[in-house]
Design a protein around this motif. Structure first.
Motif, mmCIF file in Angstrom:
data_model
loop_
_atom_site.group_PDB
_atom_site.id
_atom_site.type_symbol
_atom_site.label_atom_id
_atom_site.label_comp_id
_atom_site.label_asym_id
_atom_site.label_seq_id
_atom_site.Cartn_x
_atom_site.Cartn_y
_atom_site.Cartn_z
ATOM 1 N N GLY A 157 0.792 -1.219 0.000
ATOM 2 C CA GLY A 157 0.000 0.000 0.000
ATOM 3 C C GLY A 157 0.826 1.271 0.000
ATOM 4 N N ILE A 158 0.361 2.252 0.751
ATOM 5 C CA ILE A 158 1.017 3.555 0.868
ATOM 6 C C ILE A 158 1.709 3.611 2.228
ATOM 7 N N GLY A 159 2.957 4.058 2.235
ATOM 8 C CA GLY A 159 3.718 4.052 3.478
ATOM 9 C C GLY A 159 4.684 5.203 3.577
ATOM 10 N N ARG A 160 5.732 5.001 4.318
ATOM 11 C CA ARG A 160 6.742 6.031 4.551
ATOM 12 C C ARG A 160 7.354 6.470 3.220
ATOM 13 N N ALA A 161 7.406 7.782 3.011
ATOM 14 C CA ALA A 161 7.943 8.314 1.759
ATOM 15 C C ALA A 161 9.452 8.140 1.697
ATOM 16 N N VAL A 162 9.931 7.755 0.540
ATOM 17 C CA VAL A 162 11.358 7.650 0.254
ATOM 18 C C VAL A 162 11.622 8.507 -0.973
ATOM 19 N N GLU A 163 12.412 9.554 -0.787
ATOM 20 C CA GLU A 163 12.687 10.496 -1.868
ATOM 21 C C GLU A 163 11.395 11.013 -2.492
ATOM 22 N N GLY A 164 10.422 11.296 -1.636
ATOM 23 C CA GLY A 164 9.173 11.901 -2.074
ATOM 24 C C GLY A 164 8.130 10.941 -2.600
ATOM 25 N N ASP A 165 8.418 9.652 -2.631
ATOM 26 C CA ASP A 165 7.479 8.651 -3.167
ATOM 27 C C ASP A 165 6.967 7.788 -2.017
ATOM 28 N N SER A 166 5.662 7.812 -1.803
ATOM 29 C CA SER A 166 5.074 7.029 -0.713
ATOM 30 C C SER A 166 4.227 5.858 -1.195
ATOM 31 N N ILE A 167 4.131 5.659 -2.516
ATOM 32 C CA ILE A 167 3.350 4.550 -3.062
ATOM 33 C C ILE A 167 4.285 3.369 -3.330
ATOM 34 N N TYR A 168 4.008 2.268 -2.652
ATOM 35 C CA TYR A 168 4.806 1.055 -2.810
ATOM 36 C C TYR A 168 4.140 0.202 -3.898
ATOM 37 N N ASN A 169 4.568 0.425 -5.153
ATOM 38 C CA ASN A 169 3.859 -0.118 -6.312
ATOM 39 C C ASN A 169 3.927 -1.631 -6.424
ATOM 40 N N GLY A 170 4.977 -2.258 -5.909
ATOM 41 C CA GLY A 170 5.061 -3.717 -5.959
ATOM 42 C C GLY A 170 5.055 -4.266 -7.375
#
Length: 353
Positions: A157-170
């Motif tokens: 799902g959506i989680g902690r942002a990494v370099e501005g991206d918080s969507i874990y697309n999988g």
């Protein structure tokens, strides 16, 4: 009745927007290329890439279990199966309701019973669904047996942002396996095998294999008639330890006769090259194996650093490799559905819990 009626309205609402939402991620970057033999003609690279970009789009919001993005993904899969004219095998249509409850400060998800859900507060109930279909076998003497072919379509799902991206697309985990099972459905719908094949898209793998555990409560085909399970997970990139592009590995290769059967049939797989990772007991095959079904995972995961990160994006996958591994998966399923029934080797079956 509440549990079944509520999803109907939600599915209908999501269905109106699923097609547009699935392609909201923008134009597709060029796929990763490598020097490798031409892919097999039975699977088209463009179909693989298109479906992968659909499932791993930002609009799917990381396909979290019991979330809006997870529902969008389920509706997308059901629509694809319907277009392939594959028989639905869920509670209603292709959807198998998975009773999921959230509890505790962090909203931890767990499997519940339908009766228990009726006593919970509305904010504790999550709408989650497996997507299930069936391809009947053609041999009257074997059609009562089934091979289950699966992948988990959920991610985190959506989680902690990494370099501005918080969507874990999988994208690799596990949109790649999900697309593989869709392509298995496409191939087998055109030429069904002797045994029945159950196409199983599980939710909740990332939060305790909830969808698979629920399926085992209410299987489409009784477990004593389910002769084998092949699950596909993380086949989007080649693994040098498996032999590179176009090749995969099988978890628990020597636990049952499945590894030897597939190798003898020419399926390009090797034993899991990292047994210390214990991958055999870390995916949706495990609950089936504990119930006695010889069930393994086909993968080509090479421990890349994008695992469970927002950077697991569609543009990072190797589509020529993935196309060839999917063709190998189709070959493997036909081998299991047409040939000898796999058996556990001595000491290979995991203990039941």
């Amino acid at each position: 009745m509440t549990l079944i009626r509520r999803p109907h309205a939600l599915v209908a609402a999501v269905l109106l927007t699923a097609g547009a939402c699935a392609r909201a991620a923008g134009p597709e970057p060029a796929p990763v290329r490598h020097q490798a033999p031409a892919r097999a003609a039975t699977v088209r690279e463009e179909d693989v890439r298109r479906a992968l970009y659909d499932l791993a789009a930002d609009s799917m919001e990381g396909r979290g279990t019991g979330t809006r993005g997870g529902m969008r993904a389920a509706v997308y899969l059901a629509a694809r199966l319907q277009a392939l004219r594959v028989q639905p095998a869920g509670d209603f249509g292709y959807f198998q309701t998975v009773p999921v409850a959230a509890e505790g400060p962090g909203g931890r998800l767990r499997l519940a019973t339908a009766d228990e859900l009726s006593r919970l507060r509305p904010e504790q109930v999550r709408q989650a669904f497996n997507v299930v279909a069936r391809i009947p076998g053609t041999d009257p003497s074997l059609a009562g047996d089934a091979v289950i072919v699966g992948a988990h379509y959920d991610h985190v799902g959506i989680g902690r942002a990494v370099e501005g991206d918080s969507i874990y697309n999988g994208a690799d985990d596990d949109a790649s396996g999900t697309v593989a099972v869709l392509e298995v459905a496409r191939a087998l719908a055109k030429a069904p095998p002797r045994r029945t094949v159950i196409l199983f898209f599980a939710t909740g793998e990332e939060v305790g294999m909830l969808g698979t555990r629920h399926y085992l409560r209410d299987p489409v085909v009784p477990l004593d008639s389910t002769v084998a399970g092949l699950f596909v997970e993380m086949v989007g990139r080649p693994d040098s330890l498996a032999g590179g592009p176009g090749r995969g590995w099988l978890t628990g290769f020597d636990r049952s006769t499945m590894g030897a059967l597939l190798s003898a049939a020419g399926v390009p797989i090797v034993p899991d090259p990292r047994p210390g990772q214990n991958f055999f007991e870390r995916s949706d095959n495990t609950p089936f194996a504990r119930m006695g079904v010889p069930a393994h995972v086909l993968s080509s995961f090479g421990l890349h650093r994008d695992y469970h990160q927002p950077s697991d994006e569609p543009e990072r996958l190797d589509y020529p490799h993935m196309t060839r591994v999917i063709d190998a998966a189709i070959h493997a399923v036909r081998t299991l559905a047409d040939g000898a029934r796999p058996q556990w080797n001595p000491g290979g079956r995991p203990s039941a819990r």
